[in-house]
Design a protein around this motif. Structure first.
Motif, PDB file in Angstrom:
ATOM      1  N   ALA A  31       0.635  -1.255  -0.069  1.00 22.75           N
ATOM      2  CA  ALA A  31      -0.065  -0.019   0.063  1.00 22.75           C
ATOM      3  C   ALA A  31       0.904   1.112  -0.245  1.00 22.75           C
ATOM      4  O   ALA A  31       0.777   2.351  -0.765  1.00 22.75           O
ATOM      5  CB  ALA A  31      -0.864  -0.046   1.212  1.00 22.75           C
ATOM      6  N   ILE A  35       1.119   4.238  -2.902  1.00 24.10           N
ATOM      7  CA  ILE A  35       0.859   5.655  -2.477  1.00 24.10           C
ATOM      8  C   ILE A  35       1.699   6.552  -3.054  1.00 24.10           C
ATOM      9  O   ILE A  35       1.694   7.667  -3.248  1.00 24.10           O
ATOM     10  CB  ILE A  35       0.182   5.868  -1.258  1.00 24.10           C
ATOM     11  N   MET A  89      -5.751  -0.357  -1.202  1.00 25.55           N
ATOM     12  CA  MET A  89      -5.014   0.954  -1.678  1.00 25.55           C
ATOM     13  C   MET A  89      -5.302   1.106  -3.159  1.00 25.55           C
ATOM     14  O   MET A  89      -5.407   2.147  -3.498  1.00 25.55           O
ATOM     15  CB  MET A  89      -3.682   0.944  -1.404  1.00 25.55           C
ATOM     16  N   VAL A 120      -7.568   7.780   2.157  1.00 21.54           N
ATOM     17  CA  VAL A 120      -6.199   6.718   1.992  1.00 21.54           C
ATOM     18  C   VAL A 120      -5.554   6.836   3.549  1.00 21.54           C
ATOM     19  O   VAL A 120      -5.192   5.859   4.255  1.00 21.54           O
ATOM     20  CB  VAL A 120      -5.211   7.549   1.192  1.00 21.54           C
ATOM     21  N   GLU A 124      -4.912   3.819   6.222  1.00 16.97           N
ATOM     22  CA  GLU A 124      -3.619   3.573   6.846  1.00 16.97           C
ATOM     23  C   GLU A 124      -3.741   3.813   8.305  1.00 16.97           C
ATOM     24  O   GLU A 124      -3.047   2.930   8.995  1.00 16.97           O
ATOM     25  CB  GLU A 124      -2.569   4.587   6.558  1.00 16.97           C
TER      26      GLU A 124
END
Ligand SMILES: [Fe+2]
Ligand SMILES: [Fe+2]
Length: 174
Positions: A31, A35, A89, A120, A124
């Motif tokens: 992930a 990102i 993600m 996002v 996380e």
């Protein structure tokens, strides 16, 4: 072949809290790398310079977070960090990409980007929160402390986005 490898990793057997911890660590590793590739695109799409800067700053932090995952794994015997693709993600990034294509650059897209980025961060925060709890339970104190640093960064990135939304961006969008 690549597909086969991914499928195999996703079906790895999870029987213990340690197995779960390892699996979730592999997923957040994927992930964060995803990102890292997406944040420059968000920065370029942002009209507000404070928002663009926030994305760039978080990109730098994210690079450190990827390193922290390695560091956390190094404190635990018999773990080598791998990647198990994070589909969550991938979908969140795809949603952001669709917004960039659907909304003209300006205050309204900025508001959309903030919303997408906050999804996002919340993902996380949940992922690192779970990892910290499992590390605690497993007695991986060092790993827990390292991952807690990242958790703190994700929370402050989220707070920063909330402030940007309240202060500037959404007002201009209205
Ligand atoms: Fe992150
Ligand atoms: Fe983040």
């Amino acid at each position: 072949m690549e597909f086969l490898v991914k499928e195999m990793e996703h079906t790895m057997v999870i029987k213990t809290p340690n197995d779960l911890f390892v699996r979730l660590l592999y997923e957040i590793n994927s992930a964060e790398k995803q990102i890292t590739r997406a944040l420059p695109k968000l920065a370029r799409a942002a009209d507000d310079s404070n928002l663009a800067d926030a994305f760039k700053e978080h990109l730098e932090e994210t690079r450190g977070q990827v390193e922290r995952i390695e560091q956390a794994a190094d404190t635990i015997p018999d773990i080598r960090v791998k990647r198990v693709k994070s589909y969550a993600m991938e979908s969140l990034i795809e949603e952001g990409q669709e917004l960039i294509e659907a909304v003209e650059k300006g205050p309204l897209l900025d508001a959309a980007l903030i919303g997408a980025a906050q999804k996002v961060e919340h993902f996380e925060i949940a992922a690192y929160g779970t990892l910290c709890s499992l590390a605690e339970q497993l007695g991986y104190t060092e790993a827990r402390d390292i991952l807690a640093e990242t958790l703190k960064e994700e929370k402050s990135a989220d707070d920063k986005l909330t402030k940007l939304a309240k202060k500037d961006v959404n007002k201009k969008a209205g």
